[in-house]
Design a protein around this motif. Structure first.
Motif, mmCIF file in Angstrom:
data_model
loop_
_atom_site.group_PDB
_atom_site.id
_atom_site.type_symbol
_atom_site.label_atom_id
_atom_site.label_comp_id
_atom_site.label_asym_id
_atom_site.label_seq_id
_atom_site.Cartn_x
_atom_site.Cartn_y
_atom_site.Cartn_z
ATOM 1 N N ASN B 31 22.538 13.064 12.518
ATOM 2 C CA ASN B 31 21.306 13.813 12.294
ATOM 3 C C ASN B 31 21.383 14.595 10.974
ATOM 4 O O ASN B 31 22.331 15.336 10.760
ATOM 5 N N ILE B 33 19.856 17.208 9.859
ATOM 6 C CA ILE B 33 19.920 18.667 10.019
ATOM 7 C C ILE B 33 21.332 19.096 10.404
ATOM 8 O O ILE B 33 21.865 20.095 9.900
ATOM 9 N N THR B 34 21.967 18.302 11.284
ATOM 10 C CA THR B 34 23.335 18.626 11.676
ATOM 11 C C THR B 34 24.262 18.555 10.475
ATOM 12 O O THR B 34 25.147 19.393 10.310
ATOM 13 N N LEU B 37 23.723 21.643 8.412
ATOM 14 C CA LEU B 37 24.283 22.849 9.040
ATOM 15 C C LEU B 37 25.801 22.808 9.058
ATOM 16 O O LEU B 37 26.455 23.859 9.006
ATOM 17 N N LEU B 40 26.673 24.059 5.833
ATOM 18 C CA LEU B 40 26.432 25.508 5.831
ATOM 19 C C LEU B 40 27.602 26.253 6.470
ATOM 20 O O LEU B 40 28.051 27.284 5.956
ATOM 21 N N MET B 71 21.256 26.054 0.485
ATOM 22 C CA MET B 71 21.197 25.363 1.772
ATOM 23 C C MET B 71 19.831 25.539 2.434
ATOM 24 O O MET B 71 19.379 24.661 3.165
ATOM 25 N N VAL B 72 19.179 26.683 2.168
ATOM 26 C CA VAL B 72 17.823 26.862 2.702
ATOM 27 C C VAL B 72 16.918 25.765 2.154
ATOM 28 O O VAL B 72 16.127 25.158 2.876
ATOM 29 N N VAL B 75 17.775 22.419 3.934
ATOM 30 C CA VAL B 75 17.254 22.343 5.300
ATOM 31 C C VAL B 75 15.732 22.232 5.265
ATOM 32 O O VAL B 75 15.133 21.441 6.005
ATOM 33 N N PHE B 76 15.130 23.001 4.365
ATOM 34 C CA PHE B 76 13.679 23.000 4.210
ATOM 35 C C PHE B 76 13.171 21.605 3.869
ATOM 36 O O PHE B 76 12.229 21.099 4.485
ATOM 37 N N MET B 79 13.527 19.143 6.703
ATOM 38 C CA MET B 79 12.494 19.353 7.710
ATOM 39 C C MET B 79 11.150 18.829 7.251
ATOM 40 O O MET B 79 10.428 18.172 7.993
ATOM 41 N N ASN B 84 14.431 12.364 9.972
ATOM 42 C CA ASN B 84 15.141 12.248 11.235
ATOM 43 C C ASN B 84 15.601 10.829 11.545
ATOM 44 O O ASN B 84 16.699 10.600 12.012
#
Lengths: 356, 181
Positions: B31, B33-34, B37, B40, B71-72, B75-76, B79, B84
């Motif tokens: 994933n 996002i994973t 993170l 992060l 990192m923001v 992630v932004f 998203m 995905n």
């Protein structure tokens, strides 16, 4: 570190946590009564004297609610988000000095949990982390409304962080240090003055940005009953929602404390308190410094309480912004104004350095 | 080797474990996002390690710049673009795959040996440059020393570094515009 320092460290953490978390139920009650007062209503007045126990009843209700999670949510992030939401402002709160120092058994105890010499930067670092819970919560709950709320919330926080940082930088020019203790000392020294006197526009910009950073009205765009329901936490219930709620109030307390420390003299004594310190210490025979530290803590507490009142006051005075108006205010007004203000502060600091 | 551990050692190992775990997550998670993170958590753990060493300034910059800003953005954008269901189908020849795995393993082993060697000889502790901790605190803290060095003797290179950033910025705008037309 010897034993006294360890005990002092744990006591400091306990005091800050107790004052911060313990005042949240009272603040919620105050917000509801305050808004009722401004709107000419009565507000919660049934549970306990003046309705003071209303928040306690609400917390009990939160505890006994069903702990529900949506079926298609990403479990780990869904549960992680409220935790980070609370950790980030609490971490920033450890940098705020809440008094100069006390002397216990010959030991000087600094009234600040984490003695970091780059304190302001550290607070900015934790403020930067406050974006993650919003993004994570919105994304992980697998709901379109919550994703929209998360996008709004995070872009708002990221945009206003710039003006907030610039307003802080303009004060750093005057103080010449990143240490919050030295800033307060500078403001209370004879040659110094409160930051807001020297730099009123910077203080105003910072104040406005704290409203946007904590998602408070008139900038509470991440929520919108009519468009996106409850925004990024629409899928959160019971104590998980309560954590977000708690985190918002802790972030408000943290932002108020930072505003008070950088622009409004921090823990330096309020006018008239210095007489009170001398009177109490001579009447009771207590050591002067410890009494002074207590009144310094009281000064900071009163200042923070005032800023918290302004949060409620503004909420029922100004109407909500539309999202494009919010972005226009952030990027087209506050950002250039903060840059101009930085130029003004450079000129002022240079002039003051020359004239001395 | 001294086996008695202080509180700081325990925290150091804990943050080290988080960093290693986070990098493994980053490498092997599916994933996006994973993955972000995981990276992060690596950045935060290394920031905490710097803080444990007493380098608060470096730790703060690490968190402000990487965790708070870059990192923001990552992630932004993940998203927003909703990456995905992106799947990479890497059709590697079997021999090449195992050869690259072996090469990487050898490289990693070399790094491990190097780190362990220097860790035991405590060489890292003796190699101070011009700025020892005593001298830095005498000059008025990390922030002051860093900014003075940055804006006096290293001023030209500091300004020069900003030019690639400007080029990247202009390039990004040009690319975005072309896509719209």
């Amino acid at each position: 570190m010897d034993q006294i320092m360890w005990i002092a460290l744990f006591l400091k953490i306990a005091v800050v946590l107790a004052c911060c978390m313990g005042s949240v139920p009272f603040l919620v009650w105050f917000e509801r009564r305050g808004s009722a007062w401004i709107q000419g209503r009565v507000g919660p007045n049934r549970v306990g004297p003046f309705g003071l126990l209303q928040s306690l009843a609400d917390v009990l209700k939160f505890f006994f609610k069903e702990d529900f999670a949506p079926k298609n949510a990403s479990r780990i992030y869904y549960y992680l988000a409220p935790m980070i939401a609370l950790i980030a402002p609490l971490g920033a709160l450890t940098m705020i000095p809440f008094g100069s120092y006390v002397e216990v058994a010959g030991q000087v105890i600094n009234l600040q949990i984490a003695e970091v010499n780059a304190g302001v930067l550290f607070i900015l670092a934790f403020a930067g982390l406050e974006v993650y819970p919003i993004i994570l919560a919105g994304w992980a709950s697998n709901n379109k409304y919550s994703v929209f709320g998360a996008l709004r919330g995070s872009s708002q926080i990221v945009s206003y962080e710039i003006s907030m940082g610039l307003a802080l930088v303009s004060m750093l020019l005057a103080y010449g240090t990143l240490d919050l203790h030295s800033m307060v000392e500078w403001q209370s020294s004879a040659a110094g003055m409160w930051g807001c006197v020297m730099n009123p526009i910077g203080a105003l910009i910072f104040w406005i940005c704290t409203f946007a950073e904590t998602n408070r009205l008139p900038f509470d765009l991440p929520e919108g009953e009519a468009e996106i329901v409850a925004g990024f936490h629409v899928e959160y219930g019971s104590m998980k929602f309560a954590l977000f709620f708690l985190a918002e109030y802790v972030a408000m307390i943290m932002a108020s404390a930072l505003l008070a420390t950088v622009f409004f003299g921090g823990y330096s004594l309020l006018p008239g308190f210095s007489h009170l310190v001398g009177w109490v210490s001579s009447a009771q025979g207590w050591p002067l410094q410890n009494v002074k530290a207590f009144f310094e803590f009281a000064s900071l507490f009163l200042k923070v309480a005032f800023f918290m009142f302004v949060f409620v006051w503004v909420r029922w005075t100004l109407p909500r912004f539309r999202f494009d108006q919010l972005m226009d205010l952030g990027w087209k007004i506050l950002f250039p104004l903060a840059m101009l203000n930085l130029g003004y502060m450079v000129a002022l600091v240079t002039y003051l350095a020359r004239s001395h | 080797m001294d086996l008695s551990m202080t509180l700081e050692d325990i925290f150091l190992f804990a943050f080290g474990l988080v960093a290693v775990g986070g990098s493994l997550v980053m490498l092997f998670a599916k994933n996006p996002i994973t993955v972000a993170l995981g990276l992060l958590s690596v950045l935060l753990a290394t920031g905490c390690t710097y803080g444990l060493m007493g380098e608060h300034m470096v730790a703060t910059l690490q968190i402000v710049v990487y965790a708070g800003a870059i990192m923001v953005l990552f992630v932004f954008s993940i998203m927003l673009l909703n990456l995905n269901n992106l799947k990479f189908d890497l059709a590697w020849p079997r021999v090449l795959f195992w050869a690259s795995v072996a090469g990487l393993a050898a490289f990693f082993a070399l790094i491990c040996i190097n780190v362990l060697y220097f860790f035991q000889s405590k060489m890292a502790q003796h190699q101070w440059g011009e700025f020892t901790p005593e001298k830095v605190s005498e000059l008025g803290g990390n922030a002051r020393v860093l900014s003075q060095a940055l804006f006096s003797q290293n001023y030209f290179s500091f300004e020069l570094v900003s030019i690639p950033l400007l080029i990247a910025l202009v390039g990004a705008v040009v690319l975005a515009k072309r896509k719209l037309n």
